[in-house]
Design an enzyme around this catalytic site. Structure first.
Site, PDB file in Angstrom:
ATOM      1  N   ALA A  66       0.881  -1.044   0.080  1.00  0.00           N
ATOM      2  CA  ALA A  66       0.009   0.092   0.017  1.00  0.00           C
ATOM      3  C   ALA A  66       0.873   1.228  -0.064  1.00  0.00           C
ATOM      4  O   ALA A  66       2.120   1.111   0.216  1.00  0.00           O
ATOM      5  CB  ALA A  66      -0.881  -0.129   1.121  1.00  0.00           C
ATOM      6  N   GLY A 111       0.717  -5.005   0.973  1.00  0.00           N
ATOM      7  CA  GLY A 111      -0.616  -5.009   0.278  1.00  0.00           C
ATOM      8  C   GLY A 111      -0.221  -6.101  -1.151  1.00  0.00           C
ATOM      9  O   GLY A 111      -1.441  -6.485  -1.791  1.00  0.00           O
ATOM     10  N   GLU A 134       4.606  -4.982   7.429  1.00  0.00           N
ATOM     11  CA  GLU A 134       3.607  -3.713   8.135  1.00  0.00           C
ATOM     12  C   GLU A 134       4.144  -3.609   9.574  1.00  0.00           C
ATOM     13  O   GLU A 134       3.915  -2.278   9.861  1.00  0.00           O
ATOM     14  CB  GLU A 134       2.196  -4.235   8.305  1.00  0.00           C
ATOM     15  CG  GLU A 134       1.518  -4.164   6.730  1.00  0.00           C
ATOM     16  CD  GLU A 134       1.609  -5.293   5.841  1.00  0.00           C
ATOM     17  OE1 GLU A 134       2.407  -6.253   6.327  1.00  0.00           O
ATOM     18  OE2 GLU A 134       0.787  -5.426   5.100  1.00  0.00           O
TER      19      GLU A 134
END
Ligand code: HXC
Length: 260
Positions: A66, A111, A134
């Protein structure tokens, strides 16, 4: 429809969807995610596309996650919305009634790994790298990683990957079942097309029902799942393709399927 961050090509019944933002390693911002959801609807409605390959534009990344720049300024409410937008887009891809192959040509991080996991089958180039980084950014995976990774590779391996934020290479990804095959980068797309062609040479409704049986059954108890399988198996006998497939076998001929 025209996209800003995606490219959709068609070739011999196969759709090839490129995430096309190579200057940012194909990172997923809100606009890319919305386009991905739209592309799933477009592919669903396009009878010329019988199977879909998703890959990354450029020679470095499938999707490097992301968009960290966009996420850096989000509030808690906006973060939740961002996660929901990506979760929705990936679910549209997962729910497509056509086979979806991820051709993972480079970095599949955060992502990007989550997008690959929303596809039905994952093929990787020998240059691909996988991980859920993450927790190193102070967040959790938010596009389905905490749910799809344990379903794919088991809880223990998913825990290790997510809690450590380790990045693994394609061979290791294959060893743990995150990808099905690893190919030299030059042959990845040819192999993905070959597999897509093999899939679309089969009875289309039987392929669609098999995907539905796997996806629905995996989320429920075994008795309900067996009943879903029995229903879909039974429906096959109301199709012309079942008659064509079995008739051709008995006549020692090659079956011609109509998807009816
Ligand atoms: C925004 C990104 C990006 C990302 C790369 N870029 N990844 N921009 N979001 N996820 C941008 C860089 O800022 C840079 O822009 C350009 O792409 C090239 O990247 P470099 O870092 O210069 O390339 P390289 O040195 O080859 O390193 C490649 C890399 C690295 C290892 C993939 O870029 C990297 O670690 N990226 C972040 C990976 C990551 O942590 N992903 C998970 C994100 S969190 P400029 O403008 O400088 O040229 C996530 C959460 C999902 O995905 C759930 C949300 C709800």
């Amino acid at each position: 429809m025209a996209y800003k961050y995606l490219l959709l090509e068609k070739e011999d019944g196969i759709g090839i969807l490129y995430i096309n933002r190579p200057e940012a390693m194909n990172a997923l911002n809100t606009d890319v995610l919305k386009e991905l959801g739209q592309a799933a609807a477009d592919v669903a409605a396009d009878d010329e596309i019988k199977a879909l390959i998703i890959t990354g534009a450029g020679d470095k990344a499938f999707v490097a996650g992301a968009d960290i720049k966009e996420m850096s300024a989000l509030t808690a409410t906006e973060g939740r919305e961002f996660g929901i937008t990506g979760g929705w887009a990936f679910r549209q891809i997962e729910k497509l009634e056509k086979a979806v192959i991820a051709a993972i040509n480079g970095f599949a991080l955060g992502g990007g790994c989550e997008l690959a996991m929303a596809c039905d089958i994952r093929l990787a180039s020998d240059k691909a790298k996988f991980g859920q980084p993450e927790v190193g950014l102070g967040i959790t995976p938010g596009f389905g990683g905490t749910q799809r990774l344990p379903r794919l590779v088991g809880e223990g391996r998913a825990m290790e990957l997510i809690l450590s934020a380790n990045v693994i290479n394609a061979e290791e990804a294959m060893r743990i079942g995150l990808v099905n095959h690893v190919y030299p980068v030059e042959s990845l797309m040819d192999e993905a097309k070959k597999l897509a062609k093999k899939i679309i040479s089969n009875a289309p409704l039987a392929v669609k029902f098999s995907k539905a049986a796997i996806n629905k059954g995996i989320q429920t108890d075994i008795d309900t799942a067996m009943s879903i399988e029995a229903d879909l198996f039974g429906i096959c006998f109301a199709t012309e393709d079942q008659k064509a497939g079995m008739g051709a076998f008995l006549a020692k001929e090659k079956a011609v399927f109509k998807g009816k």
